[in-house]
Scaffold this motif. Structure first.
Motif, short mmCIF file in Angstrom:
data_model
loop_
_atom_site.label_atom_id
_atom_site.label_comp_id
_atom_site.label_asym_id
_atom_site.label_seq_id
_atom_site.Cartn_x
_atom_site.Cartn_y
_atom_site.Cartn_z
N VAL A 4 0.86 -1.17 0.00
CA VAL A 4 0.00 0.00 0.00
C VAL A 4 0.90 1.22 0.00
CG1 VAL A 4 -1.72 1.29 1.31
CG2 VAL A 4 -1.82 -1.19 1.24
N GLN A 13 0.85 -4.93 2.93
CA GLN A 13 -0.59 -4.98 3.20
C GLN A 13 -0.91 -5.75 4.47
OE1 GLN A 13 -2.32 -6.58 -0.34
NE2 GLN A 13 -2.56 -4.56 -1.26
N ARG A 33 -12.41 -7.15 -1.25
CA ARG A 33 -11.10 -6.88 -1.84
C ARG A 33 -10.89 -5.38 -1.70
NH1 ARG A 33 -9.88 -5.48 -7.18
NH2 ARG A 33 -7.65 -5.43 -7.45
N GLU A 35 -8.80 -1.91 -1.72
CA GLU A 35 -7.68 -1.13 -2.21
C GLU A 35 -7.68 0.14 -1.37
OE1 GLU A 35 -7.68 -0.55 -6.45
OE2 GLU A 35 -8.57 -2.53 -6.74
N ARG A 37 -5.80 3.65 0.15
CA ARG A 37 -4.80 4.70 0.02
C ARG A 37 -4.89 5.56 1.27
NH1 ARG A 37 -3.48 7.61 -5.32
NH2 ARG A 37 -4.16 5.54 -5.80
N THR A 48 -11.38 1.64 -2.18
CA THR A 48 -12.23 0.99 -3.17
C THR A 48 -12.42 -0.43 -2.68
OG1 THR A 48 -11.33 2.33 -4.96
CG2 THR A 48 -12.45 0.29 -5.59
N ASP A 49 -13.67 -0.78 -2.37
CA ASP A 49 -14.01 -2.07 -1.79
C ASP A 49 -14.84 -2.85 -2.81
OD1 ASP A 49 -14.67 -4.24 -0.21
OD2 ASP A 49 -15.77 -3.08 1.30
N ARG A 112 -16.95 2.88 -3.13
CA ARG A 112 -15.81 3.78 -2.97
C ARG A 112 -16.16 4.74 -1.85
NH1 ARG A 112 -12.25 3.50 -7.24
NH2 ARG A 112 -13.09 2.57 -9.12
#
Length: 154
Positions: A4, A13, A33, A35, A37, A48-49, A112
């Motif tokens: 990350v 991660q 899943r 992502e 930031r 973002t899931d 998101r």
């Protein structure tokens, strides 16, 4: 194992996943899943899931998120609505509640969301020279801690 990006710094991660393990009952129903930031200087998070449901028959899901996070459902298949909060007794953090309605058979959707998470460290118990302090979540240039109790993921 992925990494990350923390405003120019790379962090494995696995450090983020340690504090966000889902209860076994939820792991059987949903796969997230994430992502993520993080911007420690701005105390912010952007996620973002991508969620995959094992049971595609259910068309309505309810979840909670941190009150400073604003979710958006990606795409035009489904509807996301905010629900009235249900404050818990003795709770310092009251999460926002959401209902997501999806078409029958849709197994995957993307949420998101972004916002700031910065709760101060609080002393717990009696004050000892080596007392313990805790927080549900903090994104700071001194470090990042995101417990499940901060509701940083649905």
């Amino acid at each position: 194992m992925g990494e990350v990006t923390l405003t120019g710094q790379r962090v494995p991660q696995c450090l983020l996943l340690v504090a966000c393990l889902l209860p076994a009952s939820l792991q059987a129903q949903l796969h997230h899943r994430l992502e993520v930031r993080l911007d420690p200087q701005q105390h912010s998070i952007e996620v973002t899931d991508t969620v995959t449901r094992v049971d595609a028959g259910a068309t309505r899901l309810e979840f909670h998120l941190h009150p400073e996070l604003d979710p958006v459902l990606e795409g035009d298949r489904g509807r996301l609505e905010a629900l009235p909060a249900q404050p818990a007794r003795d709770a310092d953090l009251v999460p926002r509640r959401y209902r997501l309605e999806l078409p029958a058979g849709q197994r995957r959707f993307v949420l998101r969301y972004r916002g700031r998470i910065r709760h101060a460290l609080q002393q717990q118990g009696e004050e000892y020279a080596r007392g313990f302090r805790e927080t549900p979540g903090m994104i700071d240039d001194r470090g990042v801690f995101l417990a499940g109790s901060s509701y940083w993921y649905p």
